[in-house]
Design a protein around this motif. Structure first.
Motif, PDB file in Angstrom:
ATOM      1  N   ALA A  80      11.656  -6.682   8.634  1.00 13.65           N
ATOM      2  CA  ALA A  80      10.234  -6.475   9.001  1.00 13.65           C
ATOM      3  C   ALA A  80      10.022  -5.405   9.562  1.00 13.65           C
ATOM      4  O   ALA A  80      10.743  -4.743  10.460  1.00 13.65           O
ATOM      5  CB  ALA A  80       9.730  -7.775   9.931  1.00 13.65           C
ATOM      6  N   LEU A  81       8.537  -4.578   9.522  1.00 11.92           N
ATOM      7  CA  LEU A  81       8.454  -3.405  10.276  1.00 11.92           C
ATOM      8  C   LEU A  81       7.020  -3.817  10.897  1.00 11.92           C
ATOM      9  O   LEU A  81       6.259  -4.214  10.395  1.00 11.92           O
ATOM     10  CB  LEU A  81       7.931  -2.190   9.427  1.00 11.92           C
ATOM     11  N   VAL A  82       7.117  -3.395  12.260  1.00 11.46           N
ATOM     12  CA  VAL A  82       5.633  -4.011  13.346  1.00 11.46           C
ATOM     13  C   VAL A  82       5.576  -2.709  13.938  1.00 11.46           C
ATOM     14  O   VAL A  82       6.007  -2.119  14.568  1.00 11.46           O
ATOM     15  CB  VAL A  82       6.141  -4.821  14.323  1.00 11.46           C
ATOM     16  N   THR A  83       4.274  -2.369  13.727  1.00  8.76           N
ATOM     17  CA  THR A  83       3.698  -1.049  14.377  1.00  8.76           C
ATOM     18  C   THR A  83       2.911  -1.639  15.274  1.00  8.76           C
ATOM     19  O   THR A  83       2.507  -2.706  15.662  1.00  8.76           O
ATOM     20  CB  THR A  83       2.473  -0.477  13.337  1.00  8.76           C
ATOM     21  N   PHE A 134      15.587  -1.356  15.617  1.00  9.09           N
ATOM     22  CA  PHE A 134      15.640   0.154  16.027  1.00  9.09           C
ATOM     23  C   PHE A 134      14.237   0.680  16.067  1.00  9.09           C
ATOM     24  O   PHE A 134      13.206   0.075  15.611  1.00  9.09           O
ATOM     25  CB  PHE A 134      16.426   0.844  15.078  1.00  9.09           C
ATOM     26  N   ALA A 135      13.911   1.466  17.024  1.00  4.01           N
ATOM     27  CA  ALA A 135      12.882   2.223  16.892  1.00  4.01           C
ATOM     28  C   ALA A 135      12.647   3.241  16.268  1.00  4.01           C
ATOM     29  O   ALA A 135      13.414   4.158  15.849  1.00  4.01           O
ATOM     30  CB  ALA A 135      12.771   2.808  18.587  1.00  4.01           C
ATOM     31  N   ILE A 136      11.258   3.357  15.755  1.00  6.18           N
ATOM     32  CA  ILE A 136      11.003   4.556  14.675  1.00  6.18           C
ATOM     33  C   ILE A 136       9.442   4.942  15.038  1.00  6.18           C
ATOM     34  O   ILE A 136       8.552   4.140  14.731  1.00  6.18           O
ATOM     35  CB  ILE A 136      11.013   4.095  13.061  1.00  6.18           C
ATOM     36  N   CYS A 137       9.388   6.051  15.689  1.00  9.87           N
ATOM     37  CA  CYS A 137       8.173   6.603  16.018  1.00  9.87           C
ATOM     38  C   CYS A 137       7.308   7.113  14.697  1.00  9.87           C
ATOM     39  O   CYS A 137       7.845   7.881  14.074  1.00  9.87           O
ATOM     40  CB  CYS A 137       8.144   7.603  17.247  1.00  9.87           C
ATOM     41  N   ALA A 138       5.943   6.794  15.071  1.00  9.14           N
ATOM     42  CA  ALA A 138       5.054   7.610  13.724  1.00  9.14           C
ATOM     43  C   ALA A 138       3.649   7.244  14.311  1.00  9.14           C
ATOM     44  O   ALA A 138       3.362   6.333  15.009  1.00  9.14           O
ATOM     45  CB  ALA A 138       5.408   6.986  12.561  1.00  9.14           C
ATOM     46  N   ASP A 139       2.936   8.315  14.160  1.00  5.43           N
ATOM     47  CA  ASP A 139       1.129   8.047  14.000  1.00  5.43           C
ATOM     48  C   ASP A 139       0.769   7.485  12.805  1.00  5.43           C
ATOM     49  O   ASP A 139       0.820   7.881  11.641  1.00  5.43           O
ATOM     50  CB  ASP A 139       0.915   9.547  14.190  1.00  5.43           C
ATOM     51  N   GLN A 191       3.736  10.762   7.950  1.00  7.87           N
ATOM     52  CA  GLN A 191       4.492   9.977   8.734  1.00  7.87           C
ATOM     53  C   GLN A 191       4.640   8.497   8.591  1.00  7.87           C
ATOM     54  O   GLN A 191       5.628   7.994   8.765  1.00  7.87           O
ATOM     55  CB  GLN A 191       3.719  10.009  10.238  1.00  7.87           C
ATOM     56  N   VAL A 192       3.514   7.686   8.010  1.00  5.92           N
ATOM     57  CA  VAL A 192       3.808   6.529   7.604  1.00  5.92           C
ATOM     58  C   VAL A 192       4.749   6.286   6.697  1.00  5.92           C
ATOM     59  O   VAL A 192       5.522   5.462   6.348  1.00  5.92           O
ATOM     60  CB  VAL A 192       2.296   5.731   7.158  1.00  5.92           C
ATOM     61  N   LYS A 193       4.513   7.329   5.509  1.00  2.00           N
ATOM     62  CA  LYS A 193       5.427   7.326   4.335  1.00  2.00           C
ATOM     63  C   LYS A 193       6.793   7.531   4.857  1.00  2.00           C
ATOM     64  O   LYS A 193       7.864   6.705   4.537  1.00  2.00           O
ATOM     65  CB  LYS A 193       5.090   8.639   3.527  1.00  2.00           C
ATOM     66  N   GLU A 194       7.255   8.229   5.806  1.00  2.00           N
ATOM     67  CA  GLU A 194       8.508   8.480   6.216  1.00  2.00           C
ATOM     68  C   GLU A 194       8.951   7.259   7.214  1.00  2.00           C
ATOM     69  O   GLU A 194      10.313   6.935   7.446  1.00  2.00           O
ATOM     70  CB  GLU A 194       8.771   9.683   7.350  1.00  2.00           C
ATOM     71  N   MET A 195       8.084   6.698   7.695  1.00  2.00           N
ATOM     72  CA  MET A 195       8.222   5.484   8.750  1.00  2.00           C
ATOM     73  C   MET A 195       8.855   4.450   7.669  1.00  2.00           C
ATOM     74  O   MET A 195       9.668   3.533   7.872  1.00  2.00           O
ATOM     75  CB  MET A 195       7.018   4.868   9.447  1.00  2.00           C
ATOM     76  N   VAL A 196       8.244   4.157   6.579  1.00  2.00           N
ATOM     77  CA  VAL A 196       8.628   2.943   5.776  1.00  2.00           C
ATOM     78  C   VAL A 196      10.009   3.358   4.962  1.00  2.00           C
ATOM     79  O   VAL A 196      10.963   2.579   5.201  1.00  2.00           O
ATOM     80  CB  VAL A 196       7.758   2.700   4.549  1.00  2.00           C
ATOM     81  N   HIS A 197      10.269   4.784   4.853  1.00  2.00           N
ATOM     82  CA  HIS A 197      11.500   5.344   4.230  1.00  2.00           C
ATOM     83  C   HIS A 197      12.511   4.936   5.185  1.00  2.00           C
ATOM     84  O   HIS A 197      13.621   4.831   4.722  1.00  2.00           O
ATOM     85  CB  HIS A 197      11.203   6.727   3.736  1.00  2.00           C
ATOM     86  N   GLY A 198      12.395   5.384   6.453  1.00  2.00           N
ATOM     87  CA  GLY A 198      13.231   5.421   7.365  1.00  2.00           C
ATOM     88  C   GLY A 198      13.741   3.834   7.795  1.00  2.00           C
ATOM     89  O   GLY A 198      14.891   3.691   8.046  1.00  2.00           O
ATOM     90  N   THR A 199      12.778   2.957   7.489  1.00  2.00           N
ATOM     91  CA  THR A 199      13.127   1.538   7.692  1.00  2.00           C
ATOM     92  C   THR A 199      14.060   1.162   6.645  1.00  2.00           C
ATOM     93  O   THR A 199      14.866   0.241   6.749  1.00  2.00           O
ATOM     94  CB  THR A 199      11.879   0.815   7.651  1.00  2.00           C
ATOM     95  N   VAL A 200      13.840   1.557   5.473  1.00  2.00           N
ATOM     96  CA  VAL A 200      14.332   1.136   4.286  1.00  2.00           C
ATOM     97  C   VAL A 200      15.813   1.920   4.400  1.00  2.00           C
ATOM     98  O   VAL A 200      16.622   0.968   4.254  1.00  2.00           O
ATOM     99  CB  VAL A 200      13.617   1.619   2.891  1.00  2.00           C
ATOM    100  N   LYS A 201      15.846   2.950   4.640  1.00  2.00           N
ATOM    101  CA  LYS A 201      17.122   3.956   5.033  1.00  2.00           C
ATOM    102  C   LYS A 201      18.166   3.132   5.911  1.00  2.00           C
ATOM    103  O   LYS A 201      19.314   2.940   5.571  1.00  2.00           O
ATOM    104  CB  LYS A 201      16.868   5.253   5.249  1.00  2.00           C
ATOM    105  N   THR A 202      17.533   2.586   7.013  1.00  2.00           N
ATOM    106  CA  THR A 202      18.163   2.074   8.229  1.00  2.00           C
ATOM    107  C   THR A 202      18.501   0.606   7.989  1.00  2.00           C
ATOM    108  O   THR A 202      19.699   0.147   8.367  1.00  2.00           O
ATOM    109  CB  THR A 202      17.757   2.355   9.411  1.00  2.00           C
ATOM    110  N   LEU A 203      17.501  -0.206   7.604  1.00  2.00           N
ATOM    111  CA  LEU A 203      17.896  -1.732   7.386  1.00  2.00           C
ATOM    112  C   LEU A 203      18.115  -2.206   5.935  1.00  2.00           C
ATOM    113  O   LEU A 203      18.566  -3.282   5.956  1.00  2.00           O
ATOM    114  CB  LEU A 203      16.583  -2.319   8.054  1.00  2.00           C
TER     115      LEU A 203
END
Length: 254
Positions: A9-12, A60-65, A71-83
């Motif tokens: 899950a990703l929670v903004t 884990f923390a992933i900062c984005a506006d 930034q949202v695109k990279e936030m989702v990508h970072g979530t997928v890459k990490t988790l």
């Protein structure tokens, strides 16, 4: 923390208030959690991640506006890459401003819509693209408001922005449900900082007035919203989509 893994899950807007409560509840339910907020709140996100980790979960923390597309695109990508994927998107991030219609500067209107409407849209969009690519369905959940169901004096921009957090029925064919939650006044810092003396006599008086208009006789707590999101994120909610659920203590809208 629950021992049975439920998904990712990703929670903004997770640094405090409703977002924090949602993140902790989903972690307790068995989800691995990506915690998002703006960079200035990174330390708060790290503290939540540590709390989850201390209880045997993973976060884990992933900062984005959320108003910035890349930034949202990279936030989702970072979530997928990490988790390892994305099963639940909770587009919770939001801001509130109290101004009369004639007293709302255009830049304030734009800022509220940018975070609350554009931000939700971008989170929905990139979460949906990832979930479709994964082919295992998913849950997309957004933050609306009782002010997103009817207008309130002084909340023109906020109301307009919260009307935007509806469901997207087109994703049902992919096994993706899209719902939103509509809190009333919840006991978080955002409301005390929003209802300032220049707009109301005092925050306490405005809160007491709201309490008098509810069926349950008290304001809500962040955990009240988290429990609703917990259900919407679950497998049990697979047949629920396109809905906006009020969690407002039965406020009288007349």
């Amino acid at each position: 923390m629950a021992s049975v893994f439920k998904g990712i899950a990703l929670v903004t807007g997770a640094a405090h208030g409703i977002g924090r409560a949602i993140a902790l509840r989903l972690a307790n339910d068995g989800f691995h959690i990506a915690l998002n907020d703006i960079p200035s709140k990174k330390a708060l996100l790290d503290d939540i991640a540590q709390t989850v980790g201390d209880k045997g979960g993973r976060a884990f923390a992933i900062c984005a506006d959320v108003g910035e597309e890349e930034q949202v695109k990279e936030m989702v990508h970072g979530t997928v890459k990490t988790l390892g994927g994305l099963d639940v998107m909770v587009a919770n991030a939001g801001i509130a401003r109290v101004n009369s219609l004639t007293g709302t500067p255009a830049d304030v209107w734009d800022k509220v819509l940018r975070v609350n409407a554009r931000g939700v849209y971008l989170c929905y969009r990139f979460a949906a693209l990832q979930m479709i690519a994964q082919g295992r369905g998913g849950r997309i959940i957004g933050a609306s408001s009782v002010a997103g169901k009817r207008g309130y004096i002084g909340l023109g921009a906020y109301s307009a922005s919260k009307f935007a957090a509806g469901g997207a029925l087109e994703l049902g064919k992919h096994g993706i449900t899209v719902n939103s939650y509509a809190p009333g006044i919840i006991n978080t810092p955002i409301w005390e900082s929003t209802f300032v003396p220049s707009d109301y006599t005092s925050f306490e008086e405005e809160k007491n007035k709201y309490v008098g208009d509810t069926a349950v006789g008290h304001v809500g707590e962040p955990e009240d919203i988290a429990s609703l999101v917990s259900y919407l994120a679950s497998k049990e909610a697979r047949y629920v989509t396109g809905q906006c659920f009020s969690a407002d203590g039965g406020i009288f809208l007349t």
